[in-house]
Design a protein around this motif. Structure first.
Motif, PDB file in Angstrom:
ATOM      1  N   UNK A 110       0.812  -1.209   0.000  1.00  0.00           N
ATOM      2  CA  UNK A 110       0.000   0.000   0.000  1.00  0.00           C
ATOM      3  C   UNK A 110       0.845   1.258   0.000  1.00  0.00           C
ATOM      4  N   UNK A 111       0.373   2.279  -0.701  1.00  0.00           N
ATOM      5  CA  UNK A 111       0.964   3.611  -0.599  1.00  0.00           C
ATOM      6  C   UNK A 111      -0.154   4.599  -0.326  1.00  0.00           C
ATOM      7  N   UNK A 112       0.160   5.613   0.461  1.00  0.00           N
ATOM      8  CA  UNK A 112      -0.833   6.628   0.784  1.00  0.00           C
ATOM      9  C   UNK A 112      -0.116   7.881   1.244  1.00  0.00           C
ATOM     10  N   UNK A 113      -0.506   9.031   0.707  1.00  0.00           N
ATOM     11  CA  UNK A 113      -0.054  10.338   1.162  1.00  0.00           C
ATOM     12  C   UNK A 113      -1.231  11.043   1.825  1.00  0.00           C
ATOM     13  N   UNK A 114      -0.981  11.668   2.966  1.00  0.00           N
ATOM     14  CA  UNK A 114      -2.062  12.360   3.655  1.00  0.00           C
ATOM     15  C   UNK A 114      -2.714  13.454   2.839  1.00  0.00           C
ATOM     16  N   UNK A 115      -1.973  14.038   1.900  1.00  0.00           N
ATOM     17  CA  UNK A 115      -2.549  15.078   1.048  1.00  0.00           C
ATOM     18  C   UNK A 115      -3.618  14.580   0.097  1.00  0.00           C
ATOM     19  N   UNK A 116      -3.760  13.262  -0.006  1.00  0.00           N
ATOM     20  CA  UNK A 116      -4.807  12.684  -0.843  1.00  0.00           C
ATOM     21  C   UNK A 116      -6.111  12.459  -0.089  1.00  0.00           C
ATOM     22  N   UNK A 154     -11.769   8.486  -5.027  1.00  0.00           N
ATOM     23  CA  UNK A 154     -12.036   9.348  -6.180  1.00  0.00           C
ATOM     24  C   UNK A 154     -10.756   9.438  -7.008  1.00  0.00           C
ATOM     25  N   UNK A 155     -10.879   9.605  -8.317  1.00  0.00           N
ATOM     26  CA  UNK A 155      -9.678   9.626  -9.162  1.00  0.00           C
ATOM     27  C   UNK A 155      -8.894  10.927  -9.054  1.00  0.00           C
ATOM     28  N   UNK A 156      -7.568  10.816  -9.128  1.00  0.00           N
ATOM     29  CA  UNK A 156      -6.685  11.979  -9.185  1.00  0.00           C
ATOM     30  C   UNK A 156      -5.679  11.736 -10.300  1.00  0.00           C
ATOM     31  N   UNK A 157      -5.717  12.556 -11.325  1.00  0.00           N
ATOM     32  CA  UNK A 157      -4.802  12.436 -12.450  1.00  0.00           C
ATOM     33  C   UNK A 157      -4.141  13.779 -12.804  1.00  0.00           C
ATOM     34  N   UNK A 158      -4.866  14.880 -12.591  1.00  0.00           N
ATOM     35  CA  UNK A 158      -4.430  16.179 -13.100  1.00  0.00           C
ATOM     36  C   UNK A 158      -3.510  16.943 -12.153  1.00  0.00           C
ATOM     37  N   UNK A 162      -5.151  14.809  -4.033  1.00  0.00           N
ATOM     38  CA  UNK A 162      -6.569  15.202  -4.063  1.00  0.00           C
ATOM     39  C   UNK A 162      -6.739  16.626  -3.546  1.00  0.00           C
ATOM     40  N   UNK A 163      -6.051  16.965  -2.432  1.00  0.00           N
ATOM     41  CA  UNK A 163      -6.226  18.303  -1.873  1.00  0.00           C
ATOM     42  C   UNK A 163      -5.406  19.356  -2.598  1.00  0.00           C
ATOM     43  N   UNK A 164      -4.701  18.960  -3.674  1.00  0.00           N
ATOM     44  CA  UNK A 164      -4.194  19.952  -4.617  1.00  0.00           C
ATOM     45  C   UNK A 164      -5.332  20.453  -5.501  1.00  0.00           C
TER      46      UNK A 164
END
Length: 253
Positions: A110-116, A154-158, A162-164
């Motif tokens: 697993x990988x996870x960043x709190x900013x997501x 939810x998807x994040x590509x751009x 997520x919180x960016x």
């Protein structure tokens, strides 16, 4: 009293990772002054801060939010999506545990960043696709399920995190700069803002919103909605894809 974890920027800040924008020169001395003004803004609105020991070998370590996700009395210690950022978690884990939190950890693969991770009440949105993978999301869901959290991917590509792309107002409305939001329909209520950095707010209580000076139109919009913007200049951190959310971990408040 509401409490936030912080970590001061190191001398190698300008070497931080950049993924979705062009690299620009970073003025480290200015960044340190801006960081202190960010901390001062927290203090001026009734927050206390706890400083995590610095880690000079990790240029991105000032972005302390990425090291964990806190919900209830549990802190899930992240496993960074970028290998070079993984050493940042150890001292952060010790610090949050000393604040009385139980801890668990995201484990390989697993990988996870709190900013997501965007928390709105008991609903937790997690961005998948950049620094956070499906296994990291599964582990976070499992960790928070006993506490009643509803974890939604939810998807994040751009953007980097997520919180960016999105954060939320005190009433639960998700805000974002629409060209950078992959799936605005994933949120129950979504409102577009006129600037990229206007999508980033930290809720300070009493309808106060900590936000960047680079989003004056968004600040005016929030004021019209009855909120009180608390504006800080974080230009040097924005050059490294940073925003107001990632410079602290809000524990209570």
């Amino acid at each position: 009293m509401p409490t936030a974890l912080i970590r001061r920027p190191g001398a190698r800040l300008a070497e931080g990772l950049v993924t979705h924008i062009e690299r620009q020169p970073v003025d480290v001395e200015l960044a340190i002054r801006q960081w202190q003004l960010y901390v001062d803004a927290l203090h001026s609105t009734g927050w206390t801060t706890v400083e995590v020991p610095p880690i000079e070998e990790c240029p991105d370590s000032v972005f302390i939010e990425d090291t964990m996700v806190v919900y209830g009395d549990l802190a899930v210690i992240a496993r960074a999506g970028a290998d070079e950022r993984r050493p940042e978690a150890a001292a952060a884990a010790e610090t949050v545990q000393a604040q009385g939190y139980r801890i668990t950890r995201i484990a390989d693969p697993g990988t996870l960043d709190g900013g997501d991770v965007l928390k709105i009440g008991s609903t937790i949105y997690i961005g998948e696709g950049g620094r956070t993978n499906a296994e990291g999301i599964r582990q976070l869901r499992e960790a928070f399920a006993p506490l009643g959290a509803d974890v939604r991917s939810v998807p994040v590509r751009k953007v980097l995190h997520l919180k960016s792309a999105v954060t939320a107002l005190p009433d639960g409305t998700v805000i974002g700069y629409e060209p950078l939001v992959d799936a605005p329909e994933a949120f129950e209520r979504f409102r577009a803002v006129p600037e990229e950095s206007g999508a980033h707010v930290v809720l300070l209580g009493e309808d106060r919103l900590l936000m960047a000076a680079s989003a004056p139109k968004s600040a005016a919009l929030f004021a019209e909605l009855g909120y009180a913007p608390v504006v800080v200049d974080i230009s040097e951190f924005e050059k490294l894809e940073g925003c107001v959310t990632c410079l602290s971990v809000r524990l209570r408040g």
